[in-house]
Design an enzyme around this catalytic site. Sequence first.
Site: not given
Ligand code: PLP
Length: 430
Positions: A277, A19
């Site tokens: 994540k 961003y």
């Molecule tokens: C970060 C996140 C995503 C997206 O994951 P990326 O690896 O950034 O594509 C989706 N859902 C939740 C709840 C998240 O915290």
Amino acid sequence: MTHWQSLLQFDQEHIWHPYAKMPADTPAIGVAKTQGSIITLSDGKELVDGMSSWWAALHGYNHPAIQKAMIDQIETMPHIMFGGLTHEPAIELAKRLIKLTPPPLQKVFFTDSGSVAMEVAIKMAIQYWISLEQPQKNKLLALKNGYHGDTFATMSICDPDNGMHRLFNSTLPQHFFAPAPQKGFDIDSDNQDIAEFKTLLEKHHTEIAAVTLEPIVQGAGGMRFYRPDYLRQVRELCDEFNVLLIADEIATGFGRTGKLFACDWANISPDIMALGKTLTGGNITLAATLATEKISDTISQGQPGLLMHGPTFMANPLACRAASSNIDVLLASPWQENIQRIESHFLNTFHSLKSLPGVADTRVLGAIGVIELERNDLGETIQHLAVQNGVWIRPFGKLIYTMPAYNIPADQLKQLTEGLKTAITQALQR
Ligand SMILES: *Cc1c(COP(=O)(O)O)cnc(C)c1O
């Protein structure tokens, strides 16, 4: 110009950050190395990490056991295609995920990022209804204040006001939105939020494939916690109205809220769960979508009988190996006590901020601490002051939040909260 000055200048002029503008207004901060909960900057300054690299680094950085597993895997087989071939790292990881997640989740699809894990979850849900010859069930019911990723399908279920709907409105599919669940983990609710959710399902269930939500903690869409009873009632309503439930545990999975999965607070199982994540403990990118046998059987018995997805780097062995090691390290650690320790420390230290003029709310759940300000233009100042005070955080808008590694040493935890409090107090006094 020093070596680092020229690197940072190049970065600012040529490399996009999340961003961000191009070129960026201010250069990014150079990082030379990491160890545990310490980030060492290019100038040698050390910061205590309050972000776990966006929820991911559960055990801090450079954990020796995970590193050892990854080095071994690099020497054996860093990657091999997954079409027609398989390997132990994927199988070992799938076994762990099936064992740890709620029992109905038996089938695993590996992808590379959280957004894609949610894309696959949505695709599974829609393909499920196509297979049952109900293709009109192709809409989603999402919650306001949700966040599920940056790709097009996931953008379409992010919060309609603070997400990117306005910008991409002409290309985004239109879905249904229920009001955000009432804020508060421990509240006695009048269930007005559930009543409105139920009204939407009653009216539109014949067009709805699935409900999508982040269980208990709405992350990037507002850092809001809500009561387990809401989630329990959503599960019941999904069953009543014949709609699937997709739980996005990308941020909450693997202990962050104090339970292994946030769904465990309500003792429910979704039909589809997305993990990301936290899956590799922040070491390398990997995500997974788990589904019930009912979903996999239905898709496989319908037309065309195949789940229509297959990324190039699907089930990358190095990432799978890191994930299994991350899970083993977690389960062998006193993670619940660690999270309780962080939770009590946050409750004790952030409480006094609540009465500061300019602070709208402070809230804590598990190893997540949130300070919500009244103004939304102080984030950058607070980040800057926090770095001066030896702390790494990344506020957005009026939300100042922290989710440290579960094993952060007590002195560093104290440094983190003191640095954060000082930065907020200083910013509000300006
Ligand atoms: C970060 C996140 C995503 C997206 O994951 P990326 O690896 O950034 O594509 C989706 N859902 C939740 C709840 C998240 O915290």
